[in-house]
Design a protein around this motif. Sequence first.
Motif, PDB file in Angstrom:
ATOM      1  N   ARG A 126     -10.947  10.740   7.212  1.00 32.23           N
ATOM      2  CA  ARG A 126     -10.430  11.688   8.227  1.00 32.23           C
ATOM      3  C   ARG A 126      -9.956  12.858   7.446  1.00 32.23           C
ATOM      4  NH1 ARG A 126      -8.264   7.206  10.898  1.00 32.23           N
ATOM      5  NH2 ARG A 126      -6.287   7.217  10.201  1.00 32.23           N
ATOM      6  N   ASP A 127      -9.275  12.399   6.212  1.00 30.75           N
ATOM      7  CA  ASP A 127      -8.579  13.516   5.238  1.00 30.75           C
ATOM      8  C   ASP A 127      -9.577  14.444   4.948  1.00 30.75           C
ATOM      9  OD1 ASP A 127      -6.094  12.691   6.220  1.00 30.75           O
ATOM     10  OD2 ASP A 127      -5.751  11.334   4.450  1.00 30.75           O
ATOM     11  N   LEU A 128     -10.832  14.025   4.334  1.00 29.51           N
ATOM     12  CA  LEU A 128     -11.524  14.539   3.784  1.00 29.51           C
ATOM     13  C   LEU A 128     -12.369  15.781   4.618  1.00 29.51           C
ATOM     14  CD1 LEU A 128     -13.474  11.970   1.452  1.00 29.51           C
ATOM     15  CD2 LEU A 128     -11.753  13.711   0.657  1.00 29.51           C
TER      16      LEU A 128
ATOM     17  N   LEU B 103       1.554  13.062  -5.975  1.00 28.56           N
ATOM     18  CA  LEU B 103       2.234  12.923  -4.654  1.00 28.56           C
ATOM     19  C   LEU B 103       2.138  11.273  -4.143  1.00 28.56           C
ATOM     20  CD1 LEU B 103       1.202  16.177  -2.845  1.00 28.56           C
ATOM     21  CD2 LEU B 103       3.210  15.700  -4.350  1.00 28.56           C
ATOM     22  N   TYR B 104       3.374  11.047  -3.569  1.00 32.69           N
ATOM     23  CA  TYR B 104       3.262   9.518  -3.152  1.00 32.69           C
ATOM     24  C   TYR B 104       3.313   8.730  -4.846  1.00 32.69           C
ATOM     25  CZ  TYR B 104       1.689  11.286   1.061  1.00 32.69           C
ATOM     26  OH  TYR B 104       1.362  12.185   2.143  1.00 32.69           O
ATOM     27  N   CYS B 105       4.210   9.213  -5.777  1.00 33.48           N
ATOM     28  CA  CYS B 105       3.861   8.700  -7.027  1.00 33.48           C
ATOM     29  C   CYS B 105       4.613   7.256  -7.416  1.00 33.48           C
ATOM     30  CB  CYS B 105       4.731   9.659  -8.054  1.00 33.48           C
ATOM     31  SG  CYS B 105       6.311   9.640  -8.325  1.00 33.48           S
TER      32      CYS B 105
ATOM     33  N   ARG C 137      -2.194   5.275   6.166  1.00 36.07           N
ATOM     34  CA  ARG C 137      -2.241   6.200   7.094  1.00 36.07           C
ATOM     35  C   ARG C 137      -2.902   7.383   6.627  1.00 36.07           C
ATOM     36  NH1 ARG C 137       3.356   6.317   6.261  1.00 36.07           N
ATOM     37  NH2 ARG C 137       3.809   8.175   5.314  1.00 36.07           N
ATOM     38  N   GLY C 138      -2.908   7.499   5.380  1.00 37.44           N
ATOM     39  CA  GLY C 138      -3.485   8.647   4.592  1.00 37.44           C
ATOM     40  C   GLY C 138      -2.525   9.717   4.441  1.00 37.44           C
ATOM     41  N   VAL C 139      -2.877  11.055   4.024  1.00 31.29           N
ATOM     42  CA  VAL C 139      -1.893  12.203   3.737  1.00 31.29           C
ATOM     43  C   VAL C 139      -1.886  12.745   5.173  1.00 31.29           C
ATOM     44  CG1 VAL C 139      -2.860  12.431   1.378  1.00 31.29           C
ATOM     45  CG2 VAL C 139      -3.873  13.502   3.190  1.00 31.29           C
TER      46      VAL C 139
END
Length: 379
Positions: free
Chosen positions: A345-347, A239-241, A315-317
């Motif tokens: 934050r995502d983790l 994703l976001y490749c 910004r992260g996922v």
Amino acid sequence: MECAYFAAGRCRSCSIIEQPYSRQLTGKQQHVQELLAGHGDLAWSPPVASRQFGFRNKAKMVVTGTADHPALGILGPHLEGVDLRECPLHTPGIQAALPVLAAFVSRAGLTPYDVPRRRGELKYLLLTESPDGELMLRFVLRSQEPVARIRKHLPGLVDDLPGLAVVSVNLQPEHKAVLEGEREILLTDRETLRMRVNDVDLHLRPQSFFQTNTEMAAELYRQGRAWVREVAPASVWDLYCGVGGFALHVAAPGRTVTGIEVSAEAVASAELSRDELGRDERGLAGVEFAAGDATAYALGAEDAPDLVVVNPPRRGVGPELSGWLEDSGVGHVVYSSCNAESLARDLAAMPSLRPTRGRLLDMFPNTGHYEVIVLLERC
């Protein structure tokens, strides 16, 4: 490392350049470990050091001054032009090309854009160098008016810069802090710049994103490939490749790999790289790419893969995709991040996916920024 521009106060972009490099690297490692300190089982590999200068494969030069005496660099605090054409961060090919491009601006009569007065045409010169020494040049203009003059003088520029492979014009008519516009006008027969990374030739079109440090990008893809080989998943999503860096590195016989990227131009580049490598080689028959939003793709899919690679923007996922990953049943995630704060934050939103390994890559030496890659395993 010493920089005359920094010492003179003309450019402070490399905010920690005066620190010994070993201290820079140690400080970054401490920073990411503090941010992810709540994950006690996370084992860190030694950080990957970069060259301090001559590593940056892309120059984003604001053009100021006059057509007869252009300055290539940045805007100062009072919107004045600061010439940085001898910046030591750039690759040798870029450093050699910038004076030639300054002379071309004068020869073609390209009037630099005056930000305070909102007059002029040429806003930026964007120059990228491949590992093989080829160059891609983009002129960011306010209007199409100077294009005919650029075309007229382009053969002379190619004579002066034999490595110049791809040239285009990007139109950005608006007066705002946006680097480029949507419309791109190609001026050469070549459409892509070939970026040789490990054993994969990636293709960059003018509006494609690529890491600015080619050597660190190669290390990043090698690390991701090594972890995926250990896990040996039957199916992978990237994703976001982007232009397919991770997807093409983790392909293997019997494995399906799906790359998702919002930019159709980047997807076209990824497909070109795959097809040039050969669909029957290295398991590339199972690699497919599609243009679309990464989060929407995941939320709309009927089945989840064994492993997901994510390489999001700063910004992260975000909460939606983090929530989907948490609930999806995906066994492993390889998360590559240029912002450890958004990674943390995502983790926190994916407690069932435990980070087990991590590595810092100094993608941006002399600054406080870096890339970090972690392997997550479902508890």
